[in-house]
Design a protein around this motif. Structure first.
Motif, PDB file in Angstrom:
ATOM      1  N   UNK A   1       6.993   6.336   6.690  1.00  0.00           N
ATOM      2  CA  UNK A   1       6.282   5.120   6.323  1.00  0.00           C
ATOM      3  C   UNK A   1       6.920   3.869   6.944  1.00  0.00           C
ATOM      4  N   UNK A   2       8.234   3.869   7.105  1.00  0.00           N
ATOM      5  CA  UNK A   2       8.885   2.712   7.731  1.00  0.00           C
ATOM      6  C   UNK A   2       8.384   2.456   9.137  1.00  0.00           C
ATOM      7  N   UNK A   3       8.202   3.523   9.898  1.00  0.00           N
ATOM      8  CA  UNK A   3       7.698   3.379  11.269  1.00  0.00           C
ATOM      9  C   UNK A   3       6.247   2.929  11.275  1.00  0.00           C
ATOM     10  N   UNK A   4       5.480   3.393  10.314  1.00  0.00           N
ATOM     11  CA  UNK A   4       4.077   2.977  10.222  1.00  0.00           C
ATOM     12  C   UNK A   4       3.997   1.489   9.902  1.00  0.00           C
ATOM     13  N   UNK A   5       4.786   1.045   8.940  1.00  0.00           N
ATOM     14  CA  UNK A   5       4.796  -0.376   8.573  1.00  0.00           C
ATOM     15  C   UNK A   5       5.256  -1.223   9.757  1.00  0.00           C
TER      16      UNK A   5
ATOM     17  N   UNK B   1       4.336   5.935  -5.176  1.00  0.00           N
ATOM     18  CA  UNK B   1       4.332   6.137  -6.619  1.00  0.00           C
ATOM     19  C   UNK B   1       3.394   7.282  -6.987  1.00  0.00           C
ATOM     20  N   UNK B   2       2.283   7.379  -6.239  1.00  0.00           N
ATOM     21  CA  UNK B   2       1.306   8.441  -6.511  1.00  0.00           C
ATOM     22  C   UNK B   2       1.757   9.795  -5.983  1.00  0.00           C
ATOM     23  N   UNK B   3       2.884   9.829  -5.243  1.00  0.00           N
ATOM     24  CA  UNK B   3       3.429  11.107  -4.814  1.00  0.00           C
ATOM     25  C   UNK B   3       3.262  11.440  -3.347  1.00  0.00           C
ATOM     26  N   UNK B   4       2.783  10.516  -2.527  1.00  0.00           N
ATOM     27  CA  UNK B   4       2.623  10.782  -1.094  1.00  0.00           C
ATOM     28  C   UNK B   4       3.992  10.892  -0.419  1.00  0.00           C
ATOM     29  N   UNK B   5       4.120  11.806   0.532  1.00  0.00           N
ATOM     30  CA  UNK B   5       5.348  11.971   1.312  1.00  0.00           C
ATOM     31  C   UNK B   5       5.562  10.703   2.143  1.00  0.00           C
TER      32      UNK B   5
ATOM     33  N   UNK C   1       0.833  -1.204   0.000  1.00  0.00           N
ATOM     34  CA  UNK C   1       0.000   0.000   0.000  1.00  0.00           C
ATOM     35  C   UNK C   1       0.867   1.253   0.000  1.00  0.00           C
ATOM     36  N   UNK C   2       1.880   1.277   0.860  1.00  0.00           N
ATOM     37  CA  UNK C   2       2.781   2.430   0.921  1.00  0.00           C
ATOM     38  C   UNK C   2       3.528   2.607  -0.389  1.00  0.00           C
TER      39      UNK C   2
END
Length: 115
Positions: A88-92, A80-84, A74-75
């Motif tokens: 994300x590593x901490x969220x995963x 790819x769509x441009x989200x900052x 998902x991340x």
């Protein structure tokens, strides 16, 4: 865990992670090295517990792994769509750990009902 905590403090104080030196990448991953010992401890624990505890722990790990892989894909698409993607590593990581805990709790509850 004490080595991890000590290295984390050293990196945050002396690592200059917000600088421009290529060494900052080495500093950034230095606290990960002691976490390898956690992997060893989990594997050692799995060898020592009985079959039921092994099954429950592996079920929790499997659910946590699947949850973190879903979060990773998902991340990836959101990136790819441009989200900052700064955190994300901490969220995963959090999703994987929560999946492990929830999977283990659900497995233990289910095992308690059948026992």
């Amino acid at each position: 865990m004490m080595a991890y905590g000590l290295l984390l403090v050293l990196v945050l104080v002396f690592g200059k992670l917000d600088g421009h030196s290529p060494w900052r990448f080495g500093w950034a991953v230095l606290p990960v090295v002691p976490i390898g010992w956690v992997l060893w401890a989990v594997a050692r624990h799995l060898r020592r517990v009985d079959e039921m505890q092994q099954r429950l722990m592996l079920q929790g790990l499997g659910i946590g792994f699947a949850a973190s892989m879903l979060a990773s894909v998902t991340a990836g698409f959101l990136g790819i769509a441009g989200l900052d993607m700064r955190f994300v590593g901490w969220i995963i990581y959090g999703i994987g750990m929560a999946g492990w805990a929830i999977g283990a709790a659900v497995g233990a509850a289910a095992a308690g009902r059948t026992a």
